[in-house]
Design an enzyme around this catalytic site. Structure first.
Site, short mmCIF file in Angstrom:
data_model
loop_
_atom_site.label_atom_id
_atom_site.label_comp_id
_atom_site.label_asym_id
_atom_site.label_seq_id
_atom_site.Cartn_x
_atom_site.Cartn_y
_atom_site.Cartn_z
N LYS A 200 40.55 36.15 42.56
CA LYS A 200 39.70 37.34 42.36
C LYS A 200 39.82 38.31 43.55
CE LYS A 200 35.90 39.70 41.06
NZ LYS A 200 35.71 40.45 39.88
N LYS B 225 32.26 45.02 48.42
CA LYS B 225 31.91 43.59 48.54
C LYS B 225 33.18 42.72 48.45
CE LYS B 225 29.88 39.71 46.11
NZ LYS B 225 29.21 39.14 44.96
N THR C 299 30.95 36.02 42.18
CA THR C 299 32.04 36.32 43.11
C THR C 299 31.53 36.03 44.51
OG1 THR C 299 32.86 38.08 41.68
CG2 THR C 299 33.60 38.11 43.97
#
Ligand code: NAD
Length: 295
Positions: free
Chosen positions: A171, A246, A96
């Protein structure tokens, strides 16, 4: 079955690499943490001395690394994957990372004649071990077509999101919804407590009303209504506060770069930052109800 280089054998990468071995691929792994390569060897894989060496004989390279700078370094660095990979190798980055890094690495790969997809996952370490991850894939139709059979050995849902970088975009957009909606559900339970409304009653009503969402019905942040949610085990993860933070920061970075207005995403990032700074970054992200309710 081909030879696959797997770079980044951490909490997610190792179980994913093991599933590739199980499916009959020859897997050559590399991780800067020496100890992480032993697990792959025990499962029947081989170790390499560098990312470039792992990639040298591979038909496909899969990376599962912490963040954008690691991905840039592994693919574009001196002696890295792009210098050593054989012609026609396919690159799959499942880390990611920020959309800009994903697009920069994909563009550099294309310039050198390689096909590449960004393919971040949802499903966590449990999904990685069980081979049931969801992959959100960005790249050309041709690259997606080549990546799909490899991803199917590690996941259950393989979705083509669009061109390069759109897997990462999917995402962070999804997780921004999740971060915001979890805070909304936590605030509602906190208010209900103050107003003398029973938690189970709020759950029963909202889960069949317009407040219904995944954060409420699958991951309820108070103990009781959903017995499998982390609230019932004192917020042991699950998906940690720091991982949510994050992804929210990546969403804010992308919003700033694209001039998208995401005020609630910005607030969610600030609240998770505050909660993490209180020393609770390793709790499940639904534990933010503790801070919001003053516990
Ligand atoms: P991790 O820290 O356990 O694993 C990362 C691995 O990369 C480590 O073993 C590290 O030693 C290795 N590494 C770092 N730099 C390297 C380099 N230059 N060359 C080779 N290896 C290098 O992290 P993780 O939990 O496995 O997560 C990996 C990625 O997946 C992250 O981007 C994370 O955001 C994402 N992700 C994690 C989860 C989860 O539940 N853990 C869920 C979805 C997505």
């Amino acid at each position: 079955m081909g030879t696959i280089a797997f770079i980044g054998l951490g909490n997610m990468g190792l179980p994913m690499a093991k599933n590739l071995v199980k499916a009959g691929h020859t897997v050559v792994g590399f991780d800067v943490a020496e100890a992480n390569m032993a697990g792959l060897e025990q499962a029947g894989g081989r170790r390499a001395a560098s990312a470039g060496e792992a990639a040298a004989d591979a038909d496909a390279v899969v990376t599962m690394l912490p963040a954008g700078p690691h991905v840039r370094e592994v693919y574009m660095g001196t002696g890295g994957v792009m210098e050593r990979a054989k012609s026609g190798a396919l690159f799959i980055d499942s880390s990611t990372i920020d959309v800009d890094s994903a697009r920069a690495v994909a563009a550099a790969a294309e310039e050198k004649g390689f096909e590449m997809v960004d393919a971040p996952v949802s499903g966590g370490t449990g999904g990685a071990a069980a081979g049931t991850l969801t992959f959100m894939v960005g790249g050309s139709d041709a690259a997606f077509g080549r990546a799909k059979p490899i991803l199917e050995t590690m996941g259950k849902n393989i979705v083509h999101a669009g061109g390069p970088g759109t897997g990462q975009a999917a995402k962070i957009c999804n997780n921004m919804i999740l971060g915001i909606s979890m805070i909304a559900v936590c605030e509602a339970f906190t208010l209900a407590d103050k107003l003398g409304l029973d938690r189970q009653k709020l759950f029963d009503i909202s889960s069949t009303s317009s407040g219904q969402c995944w954060s409420l019905t699958t991951y309820c942040p108070v103990p009781g209504p959903v017995p499998t949610s982390p609230a019932n085990r004192d917020y042991q993860p699950g998906f940690t506060v720091d991982m949510m933070l994050k992804d929210l920061k990546l969403a804010q970075q992308a919003a700033a770069g694209s001039k998208a207005a995401t005020p609630l995403g910005a607030n969610a990032a600030a609240l998770y930052q505050l909660f993490s700074a209180s020393g609770r970054g390793n709790l499940d992200f639904s534990g933010i109800i503790k801070m919001l309710s003053g516990v």
